[in-house]
Structure formats: C-alpha cells, structure tokens
Design a protein around this motif. Structure first.
Motif, short mmCIF file in Angstrom:
data_model
loop_
_atom_site.label_atom_id
_atom_site.label_comp_id
_atom_site.label_asym_id
_atom_site.label_seq_id
_atom_site.Cartn_x
_atom_site.Cartn_y
_atom_site.Cartn_z
N ASN A 127 0.83 -1.20 0.00
CA ASN A 127 0.00 0.00 0.00
C ASN A 127 0.87 1.25 0.00
O ASN A 127 0.58 2.20 -0.72
N ASP B 265 2.32 1.71 -3.38
CA ASP B 265 1.31 2.26 -4.29
C ASP B 265 1.23 3.77 -4.13
O ASP B 265 1.18 4.50 -5.13
N THR C 276 2.33 6.31 -7.06
CA THR C 276 1.27 7.20 -7.55
C THR C 276 1.71 8.65 -7.41
O THR C 276 1.52 9.45 -8.34
#
Length: 112
Positions: free
Chosen positions: A3, A6, A10
C-alpha cells in the motif's frame, strides 16, 4: 508495504510532483516558491502537495503566514528496496540470456 509503495509510485507518477520533489531536494521551500514554475491555479497545485504528503514524501508546516514544505528522503526507501529487487531479478535474467545467446552462437560456429 504494498500500500505504501502504491502511494509512493502514484505520487511520483506526475511530472508536477516530480518537479516539486526535485526542487525540495535542494532544500525546503514555501508553497508559493514551489507553485511559481507551474502554470496552474493554487488549489490545483495544493492537490499535488497533498498527494506528496499522503505518500509521506513531503511534510509542510506553518511558519507565520507561510506554509513551508520539506522533503523526507527516507520515505523513498520502500520504493528503492523494491526497485533494487527488480534490478537484481532482471540482471540475473539478462545474464542468463546473454550466456544462452553466446552458447547458441558458439554452436552455430559464429564465435571462436
């Protein structure tokens, strides 16, 4: 960890955010200074800063009436670790491919 990766990737996927990271690599800066080179409204720019903060790459603080941002290089470590793993994996694969190609070339008589 996935997570967090990510969020980091991003945050780094946008050129405006990468430019902010590059600028903060030179030292902390005010939001006004960071926003100046970008042709966008301040609310739009603040969304970019918010994403960098949510990823943990940047923090900001109020210094009087000025909001100052600081880079946190240690926050890049999960991404760096993942990239190192990928680099090792692909280096091994490419080494094996090169050996295979050399063996095939020798078998065909193209290499002494």
């Amino acid at each position: 960890m996935a997570n967090n990766l990510d969020h980091i990737f991003t945050a780094l996927s946008d050129p405006t955010r990468r430019a902010v990271i590059a600028r903060l690599g030179q030292g902390e800066a005010s939001v006004k200074t960071l926003a100046a080179p970008h042709d966008m409204a301040l609310p739009s720019f603040l969304k970019h800063l918010d994403m960098l903060e949510r990823a943990g790459l940047v923090t900001s603080r109020k210094d009087g009436r000025v909001r100052v941002c600081t880079l946190h290089p240690e926050a890049f470590m999960p991404a760096e670790g993942w990239l190192d793993q990928q680099r090792g994996l692909w280096s091994g694969r490419l080494d094996r491919l090169a050996k295979l190609a050399e063996g095939l070339a020798r078998d065909k008589g193209n290499v002494p």
